[in-house]
Design a protein around this motif. Structure first.
Motif, PDB file in Angstrom:
ATOM      1  N   LEU A 308       6.058  -0.168  10.438  1.00  0.00           N
ATOM      2  CA  LEU A 308       4.800  -0.753  10.391  1.00  0.00           C
ATOM      3  C   LEU A 308       3.967  -0.403  10.087  1.00  0.00           C
ATOM      4  O   LEU A 308       2.916  -0.923   9.330  1.00  0.00           O
ATOM      5  CB  LEU A 308       5.129  -2.156  11.463  1.00  0.00           C
ATOM      6  N   PHE A 309       3.056   0.766  10.504  1.00  0.00           N
ATOM      7  CA  PHE A 309       2.300   1.268   9.796  1.00  0.00           C
ATOM      8  C   PHE A 309       2.341   2.323   9.386  1.00  0.00           C
ATOM      9  O   PHE A 309       1.105   2.965   8.708  1.00  0.00           O
ATOM     10  CB  PHE A 309       0.812   1.589  11.119  1.00  0.00           C
ATOM     11  N   ALA A 310       3.045   3.952   9.663  1.00  0.00           N
ATOM     12  CA  ALA A 310       3.151   4.710   9.670  1.00  0.00           C
ATOM     13  C   ALA A 310       3.117   5.167   7.674  1.00  0.00           C
ATOM     14  O   ALA A 310       2.721   6.263   7.896  1.00  0.00           O
ATOM     15  CB  ALA A 310       4.268   5.814  10.013  1.00  0.00           C
ATOM     16  N   ARG A 311       3.591   4.269   6.985  1.00  0.00           N
ATOM     17  CA  ARG A 311       3.692   4.849   6.024  1.00  0.00           C
ATOM     18  C   ARG A 311       3.024   4.423   4.911  1.00  0.00           C
ATOM     19  O   ARG A 311       2.093   4.813   4.006  1.00  0.00           O
ATOM     20  CB  ARG A 311       5.110   4.097   4.806  1.00  0.00           C
ATOM     21  N   GLY A 312       1.876   2.955   5.461  1.00  0.00           N
ATOM     22  CA  GLY A 312       0.861   3.170   4.690  1.00  0.00           C
ATOM     23  C   GLY A 312      -0.282   3.935   5.411  1.00  0.00           C
ATOM     24  O   GLY A 312      -1.051   4.270   4.204  1.00  0.00           O
ATOM     25  N   LEU A 313      -0.412   4.473   6.955  1.00  0.00           N
ATOM     26  CA  LEU A 313      -1.606   5.217   7.475  1.00  0.00           C
ATOM     27  C   LEU A 313      -1.183   6.265   6.070  1.00  0.00           C
ATOM     28  O   LEU A 313      -2.298   7.519   5.740  1.00  0.00           O
ATOM     29  CB  LEU A 313      -1.232   5.460   8.913  1.00  0.00           C
ATOM     30  N   GLY A 314      -0.040   7.114   5.774  1.00  0.00           N
ATOM     31  CA  GLY A 314       0.032   8.054   5.007  1.00  0.00           C
ATOM     32  C   GLY A 314      -0.787   7.935   3.614  1.00  0.00           C
ATOM     33  O   GLY A 314      -1.041   8.663   3.279  1.00  0.00           O
ATOM     34  N   GLY A 315       0.132   6.867   3.242  1.00  0.00           N
ATOM     35  CA  GLY A 315      -0.804   6.511   1.353  1.00  0.00           C
ATOM     36  C   GLY A 315      -2.569   6.291   2.147  1.00  0.00           C
ATOM     37  O   GLY A 315      -2.814   6.866   1.395  1.00  0.00           O
ATOM     38  N   TYR A 316      -3.317   5.495   3.308  1.00  0.00           N
ATOM     39  CA  TYR A 316      -4.384   5.761   3.471  1.00  0.00           C
ATOM     40  C   TYR A 316      -5.027   6.830   3.715  1.00  0.00           C
ATOM     41  O   TYR A 316      -5.712   7.457   2.288  1.00  0.00           O
ATOM     42  CB  TYR A 316      -4.533   4.656   4.725  1.00  0.00           C
ATOM     43  N   MET A 317      -4.483   7.981   3.663  1.00  0.00           N
ATOM     44  CA  MET A 317      -5.136   9.394   4.261  1.00  0.00           C
ATOM     45  C   MET A 317      -5.506  10.016   2.891  1.00  0.00           C
ATOM     46  O   MET A 317      -6.177  10.508   3.184  1.00  0.00           O
ATOM     47  CB  MET A 317      -4.426   9.887   5.407  1.00  0.00           C
ATOM     48  N   SER A 318      -3.733   9.213   1.929  1.00  0.00           N
ATOM     49  CA  SER A 318      -4.322  10.398   0.280  1.00  0.00           C
ATOM     50  C   SER A 318      -5.656   9.891   0.281  1.00  0.00           C
ATOM     51  O   SER A 318      -5.981  10.283  -0.907  1.00  0.00           O
ATOM     52  CB  SER A 318      -2.885   9.959  -0.260  1.00  0.00           C
ATOM     53  N   ASP A 319      -5.321   8.384  -0.381  1.00  0.00           N
ATOM     54  CA  ASP A 319      -6.554   7.734  -0.248  1.00  0.00           C
ATOM     55  C   ASP A 319      -8.371   8.460  -0.321  1.00  0.00           C
ATOM     56  O   ASP A 319      -8.965   8.888  -1.149  1.00  0.00           O
ATOM     57  CB  ASP A 319      -6.701   6.104  -1.058  1.00  0.00           C
ATOM     58  N   LYS A 320      -7.906   8.103   0.923  1.00  0.00           N
ATOM     59  CA  LYS A 320      -9.875   8.514   1.950  1.00  0.00           C
ATOM     60  C   LYS A 320     -10.058  10.247   1.249  1.00  0.00           C
ATOM     61  O   LYS A 320     -10.941  10.951   0.838  1.00  0.00           O
ATOM     62  CB  LYS A 320      -9.615   8.789   3.025  1.00  0.00           C
ATOM     63  N   LEU A 321      -8.742  10.706   1.193  1.00  0.00           N
ATOM     64  CA  LEU A 321      -8.756  12.869   1.493  1.00  0.00           C
ATOM     65  C   LEU A 321      -8.937  12.567  -0.507  1.00  0.00           C
ATOM     66  O   LEU A 321     -10.099  13.798  -0.483  1.00  0.00           O
ATOM     67  CB  LEU A 321      -7.795  13.553   1.280  1.00  0.00           C
ATOM     68  N   ASN A 322      -8.741  11.640  -1.603  1.00  0.00           N
ATOM     69  CA  ASN A 322      -8.973  12.078  -2.784  1.00  0.00           C
ATOM     70  C   ASN A 322     -10.346  11.502  -2.850  1.00  0.00           C
ATOM     71  O   ASN A 322     -10.563  12.219  -4.039  1.00  0.00           O
ATOM     72  CB  ASN A 322      -8.056  10.843  -3.730  1.00  0.00           C
ATOM     73  N   GLU A 323     -10.234  10.815  -2.294  1.00  0.00           N
ATOM     74  CA  GLU A 323     -12.190  10.614  -2.393  1.00  0.00           C
ATOM     75  C   GLU A 323     -12.809  11.791  -2.162  1.00  0.00           C
ATOM     76  O   GLU A 323     -13.982  11.797  -3.022  1.00  0.00           O
ATOM     77  CB  GLU A 323     -12.193   9.267  -1.403  1.00  0.00           C
TER      78      GLU A 323
END
Length: 473
Positions: A308-323
């Motif tokens: 419900l949230f964990a995979r989305g959290l992984g993608g979000y962290m990936s995008d944020k660290l990419n910034e």
């Protein structure tokens, strides 16, 4: 509404409800979860819902395996053979569907696979032997191939700045079907059906319900969604906005990139683990802790609910660290998630009581799903023109991992199988060191090419036009 830039020769929509980047083929630069507008958010919601339903029917039989085992007098090895067949059949489909997405688009493929897989799901009640169960689950397993369309579709609709989050959300919410099916089939529908009939008649008839939903979903997706921001692939090709592409050329380009195969192995160690747990969890809690079918299914569903949230959290962290760190940031968070996942598997294997096992299961699941999200934060960068093929190959890695881990659970006791799984995951995390994507920094060396990392991702269509190679696909 956000207006687009210069209009091409053909565009189905002249304006959009989301802000878009004309330089990236009108891909959306934002995600509005409460919108259902075409084409971007309609594709987003159709993508996760279709994959959710596919996942639901794929593992609808899993919480009922203890009942099937008793009715048909099957051994542990025969049950695990059927589970391996269920995830093994999807390997071939993911290899095929990747380049097929590049050629035909995701919409028609979702329709075909969902409608096809709903038929063997509805026929579950006719099973009478171990061989029949394995064959049935092999064909139901084709539904798992829809993951490729799920990830391709959002990569086609959203820009590189948000594609990690978009891919992770639709993948995670789709994977949630694996947890929901444990709860709905094992703890709701099965007991409900059992009130008016025997336990055997109940498990033989209950799968008709998800089969009907899956078939209906497949038909609906065809009519209410679009392949790409500017329209459907058939229309884009007819108007000359999109060249005919060779599925064989797309697959060849993706398969010849070494990064594809490093991610293949790593995805085997996260999504492969999730698939294995979907098959093993209910049996594990029933056999190791003496839980009833209904209780074991409810506990097992916890693993899937983390999507419900964990995979989305992984993608979000990936995008944020990419910034802040570019590709190195994506690789770093990906590696950490895999390491934490492997360690927690070893802890789970050595937890002797029910309460402790449930607590560890929660955190173990969170890092499994997060690692899946970080994986597909990297995939769209490997070779953008062949995104479909690469997504298919990497996705097939998940099923390959499930087959390998399933063989371990088939032959070993639970503790030994979990230890092998945990050590394999930890080893796979070190492969991140060898991932070197052109124009981007690696985990320990190299630098991002500013023009590439801050520029655009190409439209996912292979460089080679249609030709005699099509027959090779």
């Amino acid at each position: 509404m956000a207006e687009t830039g210069t209009a091409p020769e053909y565009k189905k929509y002249q304006s959009y409800h989301l802000n878009v980047d004309p330089e990236q083929d009108d891909k959306a630069t934002e995600i509005k979860l409460c919108h259902f507008s075409r084409p971007h958010m309609r594709a987003f919601h159709c993508s996760w819902w279709s994959f959710f339903i596919a996942f639901f029917i794929w593992f609808a039989i899993a919480p009922l395996l203890s009942e099937i085992k008793e009715t048909l007098d099957l051994t542990k090895q025969q049950i695990w053979t059927s589970s391996i067949a269920g995830v093994g059949g999807t390997i071939f489909m993911r290899f095929v569907l990747g380049p097929a997405c590049d050629k035909y688009g995701p919409r028609i493929l979702f329709t075909v696979i969902l409608c096809f897989a709903s038929i063997p799901t509805a026929l579950t009640g006719l099973v009478s032997s171990a061989a029949g169960l394995a064959v049935l689950r092999l064909f139901i397993g084709f539904a798992g191939g829809t993951f490729v369309m799920c990830q391709y579709w959002t990569s086609r609709m959203f820009t590189k700045d948000v594609v990690g989050t978009a891919n992770a959300l639709v993948g995670g919410w789709g994977n949630l079907g694996g947890g929901v099916t444990q709860l709905v089939m094992g703890s709701v529908l099965f007991p409900l059906f059992k009130t008016g009939m025997s336990a055997e008649t109940a498990w033989r008839s209950v799968s008709v319900v998800p089969a009907v939903v899956a078939f209906s979903t497949g038909v609906a997706v065809w009519f209410i969604s679009d392949d790409a921001p500017k329209g459907n692939y058939t229309d884009l090709k007819k108007h000359g906005n999109m060249p005919e592409v060779s599925a064989a050329a797309s697959f060849r380009s993706g398969a010849l990139n070494f990064n594809t195969w490093f991610l293949f192995v790593q995805y085997a160690c996260c999504f492969g683990v999730e698939l294995t747990m979907n098959n093993a969890a209910a049996l594990y809690f029933r056999e190791e802790f003496g839980q009833s079918t209904e209780s074991a299914a409810a506990i097992a569903s916890i693993f899937g609910w983390m999507n419900l949230f964990a995979r989305g959290l992984g993608g979000y962290m990936s995008d944020k660290l990419n910034e802040t760190m570019g590709m190195r940031g994506r690789l770093l968070v990906h590696t950490v998630c895999l390491l934490a996942e492997g360690v927690l598997v070893l802890v789970f294997a050595n937890t002797p009581n029910l309460a402790g096992s449930i607590v560890v299961l929660v955190f173990f699941s969170i890092f499994v799903q997060a690692a899946e999200g970080t994986s597909y934060g990297i995939v769209p960068y490997v070779n953008p023109p062949c995104t479909g093929s690469i997504a298919g190959i990497v996705g097939a890695g998940g099923n390959t991992g499930a087959v390998a881990f399933g063989m371990g659970f088939r032959q070993l006791d639970y503790k030994q199988a979990f230890v092998v799984m945990g050590c394999t995951i930890i080893a796979s995390s070190f492969l991140s060191v060898f991932i070197r994507i052109k124009g981007h920094a690696g985990l320990v060396c190299g630098q991002d090419d500013h023009a590439i990392s801050k520029g655009t991702l190409s439209i996912p269509e292979p460089e080679v036009g249609a030709g005699e190679d099509d027959d090779e696909a």
